[in-house]
Design an enzyme around this catalytic site. Structure first.
Site, PDB file in Angstrom:
ATOM      1  N   ARG A   1      -7.106 -69.302 -13.935  1.00  5.66           N
ATOM      2  CA  ARG A   1      -6.282 -68.134 -14.645  1.00  5.66           C
ATOM      3  C   ARG A   1      -7.429 -67.245 -15.349  1.00  5.66           C
ATOM      4  NH1 ARG A   1      -3.117 -72.827 -15.598  1.00  5.66           N
ATOM      5  NH2 ARG A   1      -1.208 -72.550 -14.605  1.00  5.66           N
TER       6      ARG A   1
ATOM      7  N   HIS B   1      -5.653 -62.143 -10.657  1.00  2.16           N
ATOM      8  CA  HIS B   1      -4.864 -63.222 -10.292  1.00  2.16           C
ATOM      9  C   HIS B   1      -4.970 -63.722  -8.841  1.00  2.16           C
ATOM     10  CE1 HIS B   1      -2.513 -66.401 -11.941  1.00  2.16           C
ATOM     11  NE2 HIS B   1      -1.463 -66.450 -10.999  1.00  2.16           N
TER      12      HIS B   1
ATOM     13  N   HIS C   1      -0.700 -76.730 -11.871  1.00  2.00           N
ATOM     14  CA  HIS C   1       0.629 -76.826 -11.585  1.00  2.00           C
ATOM     15  C   HIS C   1       1.415 -77.957 -11.953  1.00  2.00           C
ATOM     16  CE1 HIS C   1       0.205 -72.981  -8.528  1.00  2.00           C
ATOM     17  NE2 HIS C   1       0.136 -72.753  -9.862  1.00  2.00           N
TER      18      HIS C   1
END
Length: 307
Positions: free
Chosen positions: A162, A253, A279
């Protein structure tokens, strides 16, 4: 005019937020959003019920009250996605509060979330991603800034970081080894392999950087010496996509999306990619990479011991 919620409700909100921080490691941005969403809900119920709501009235909120709140919120031009987020925060608060106070929260928890079409990410093609990596350093005539921009974008695509994770790196991470320890959302830690191209790009930037790169300094600096702003990286990507004729979805992103999708297309394991991205849910990774049901079933059959 600001609506005052009762001291008991305010204390309950503070207690829940403290629990979210301590037990779930919620990030400060998440805590700020939770605070706004639940405080707005409590303020509405104060007006809706005609007075400050202590904990007992909150425990008696019914289906009609929830419908009134949702209708009021939609009337403030809040879209279905944002309303779903607010409802999720309220439900989380009520789960905690009902366990603490011993009441039945069914009316709140059974409230159905509004439907909305989830936007799937749009990764770049492999050729477009390579073009972005080539073009990013060409957006500045200042050698160290050109090297910086190339290094940041290479980390986004080469490691799937990120933008906040890349800019949170410090001089103490130098020289980059074969792996990086990344602290992601919610304080979750993961280990990310670092490709030789990323190590080379960061080392090149470090050689040109005019600022101190000590253990407690930012790795990536802005032109004036402060920590590099995400907005500056976004501007670099804006210029690059205009030059390359890429769509508006070609954001920083999108480089992370592309990392995941290209790995999957090359035969990468979905579960391993989930770990690399940080995640919590495999379904998030499935949506993130745009993997279809047939490919998910293929991965399942290959990986499951009883398939």
């Amino acid at each position: 005019m600001a609506v005052m919620i009762s001291p008991a409700a305010r204390d309950a909100l503070a207690g829940w937020l403290a629990a979210e921080r301590a037990l779930k490691g919620a990030a400060e941005n998440t805590i700020a959003a939770y605070t706004r969403d639940v405080a707005d809900f409590l303020a509405f119920m104060t007006l809706h019920k005609g007075g400050q709501q202590g904990l007992s009235p909150l425990a008696r909120i019914g289906t009609a009250d929830m419908r009134a709140w949702m209708a009021h919120t939609r009337g403030d031009d809040v879209g279905p996605r944002s309303l779903a987020r607010k409802l999720s925060a309220v439900k989380s608060f009520y789960r905690w509060l009902s366990e603490r106070e011993g009441f039945e929260p069914t009316a709140v928890l059974a409230t159905r979330s509004p439907r909305f079409q989830r936007k799937l990410p749009r990764p770049l093609s492999e050729d477009a991603a390579r073009d972005v990596l080539d073009q990013a350093p060409m957006q500045s005539l200042t050698p160290w800034i050109a090297a910086r921009d190339g290094a940041v974008v290479t980390l986004l695509y080469g490691c799937g970081l990120r933008i906040s994770e890349a800019l949170a790196l410090s001089g103490g991470d130098l020289p980059l080894g074969e792996a990086l320890r990344i602290i992601g959302k919610g304080g979750k830690e993961r280990i990310v392999p670092v490709l030789p191209a990323a190590r080379t790009a960061v080392a090149n930037y470090a050689r040109h950087c005019p600022f101190d790169l000590g253990p407690d300094t930012p790795l990536f600096y802005g032109a004036r010496g402060g920590r590099l702003s995400p907005r500056l990286v976004q501007k670099v990507m804006e210029r690059v996509r205009m030059q390359l004729g890429l769509p508006a979805t070609a954001t920083p992103h999108a480089m992370r999306h592309s990392f995941a999708t290209h790995l999957l297309n090359a035969g990468g394991d979905l579960r391993a990619i989930q770990e690399l991205l940080g995640h919590a849910s495999l379904s998030t990774t499935q949506a993130y990479t745009g993997v279809d049901s047939a490919r998910l079933w293929e991965v399942y059959q290959r990986a499951h011991p009883k398939a």
